[in-house]
Design an enzyme around this catalytic site. Structure first.
Site, PDB file in Angstrom:
ATOM      1  N   CYS A   1     -10.430  -3.285  -5.067  1.00  0.00           N
ATOM      2  CA  CYS A   1      -9.416  -4.274  -5.481  1.00  0.00           C
ATOM      3  C   CYS A   1     -10.049  -5.406  -6.050  1.00  0.00           C
ATOM      4  CB  CYS A   1      -8.282  -4.492  -4.347  1.00  0.00           C
ATOM      5  SG  CYS A   1      -7.174  -3.166  -3.933  1.00  0.00           S
TER       6      CYS A   1
ATOM      7  N   GLU B   1      -2.758  -4.657  -3.361  1.00  0.00           N
ATOM      8  CA  GLU B   1      -3.384  -5.591  -4.234  1.00  0.00           C
ATOM      9  C   GLU B   1      -3.442  -4.886  -5.873  1.00  0.00           C
ATOM     10  OE1 GLU B   1      -4.605  -5.106  -1.464  1.00  0.00           O
ATOM     11  OE2 GLU B   1      -5.839  -6.722  -0.908  1.00  0.00           O
TER      12      GLU B   1
ATOM     13  N   ASN C   1       1.001  -1.103  -0.150  1.00  0.00           N
ATOM     14  CA  ASN C   1      -0.135   0.021  -0.090  1.00  0.00           C
ATOM     15  C   ASN C   1       0.774   1.288   0.171  1.00  0.00           C
ATOM     16  OD1 ASN C   1       0.687  -0.819   2.786  1.00  0.00           O
ATOM     17  ND2 ASN C   1      -1.167   0.101   3.435  1.00  0.00           N
TER      18      ASN C   1
ATOM     19  N   CYS D   1     -10.028  -4.941  -0.413  1.00  0.00           N
ATOM     20  CA  CYS D   1     -11.314  -4.101  -0.570  1.00  0.00           C
ATOM     21  C   CYS D   1     -12.035  -4.184  -1.738  1.00  0.00           C
ATOM     22  CB  CYS D   1     -10.725  -2.916  -0.474  1.00  0.00           C
ATOM     23  SG  CYS D   1     -10.240  -2.008  -1.944  1.00  0.00           S
TER      24      CYS D   1
ATOM     25  N   GLU E   1       0.264   5.172   0.624  1.00  0.00           N
ATOM     26  CA  GLU E   1      -0.626   6.097   1.313  1.00  0.00           C
ATOM     27  C   GLU E   1      -0.084   7.577   0.651  1.00  0.00           C
ATOM     28  OE1 GLU E   1      -1.153   5.531   5.377  1.00  0.00           O
ATOM     29  OE2 GLU E   1      -2.452   3.639   4.918  1.00  0.00           O
TER      30      GLU E   1
ATOM     31  N   CYS F   1      -4.053   0.407  -2.786  1.00  0.00           N
ATOM     32  CA  CYS F   1      -3.702  -0.688  -1.809  1.00  0.00           C
ATOM     33  C   CYS F   1      -2.710  -1.562  -2.619  1.00  0.00           C
ATOM     34  CB  CYS F   1      -5.082  -1.530  -2.058  1.00  0.00           C
ATOM     35  SG  CYS F   1      -6.562  -0.911  -1.101  1.00  0.00           S
TER      36      CYS F   1
END
Ligand code: THU
Length: 134
Positions: free
Chosen positions: A94, A55, A42, A91, A44, A53
């Site tokens: 993703c 993934e 991830n 999530c 940010e 993310c």
């Protein structure tokens, strides 16, 4: 490739997580049809909603390198600096990105606490009746 090895790669990928805001570090390892592994973490941002993310980082890296056939992805997450204690599930965004490239009944998602403690799904389990145009 053994599931355990793919999870080990996700644990390595997690070490690169850039998560100063949530302090929740996630790693992903994506196995392609050609046998390559792409790491993702991830990433940010001070503008929180911009976060990417793990993934999607792995999938976008692979697609940008010409890979579009994916076999499996392993995902690990938890508080930065400590080993995972819970399973971290992809999530919704993703899952939708996975649906763009992965076969619903074939693409495997390994959600892991460690290399030996993990749950296995296929994409259809986590995103039934998904939206697609192609
Ligand atoms: N995150 C992931 O990277 N993958 C997931 O499957 C769930 C959430 C990240 C996004 C954000 O940087 C942090 O975890 C907390 O939500």
């Amino acid at each position: 490739m053994k599931d355990e090895l793919l999870i080990q790669e996700a644990l390595l990928a997690r070490e690169q997580a850039y998560c100063p805001y949530s302090e929740f570090a996630v790693g992903a390892a994506l196995l392609t049809g050609s046998g390559k592994i792409y790491h993702g973490c991830n990433v940010e941002n001070a503008s929180y909603s911009v976060a990417n993310c793990a993934e999607r980082t792995a999938i976008f890296k692979a697609v940008s390198e010409g890979e579009k056939e994916f076999v499996a992805i392993a995902v690990v997450g938890g508080k930065k600096g400590t080993p995972p204690v819970d399973y971290t599930y992809p999530c919704g965004v993703c899952r939708q990105v996975m649906a763009e490239f992965g076969d619903p009944k074939e693409f495997r998602i390994l959600v892991a606490k460690s290399a030996t403690d993990y749950k296995e799904y296929v994409l259809k389990d986590l995103l039934p009746e998904s939206f697609a145009l192609l």
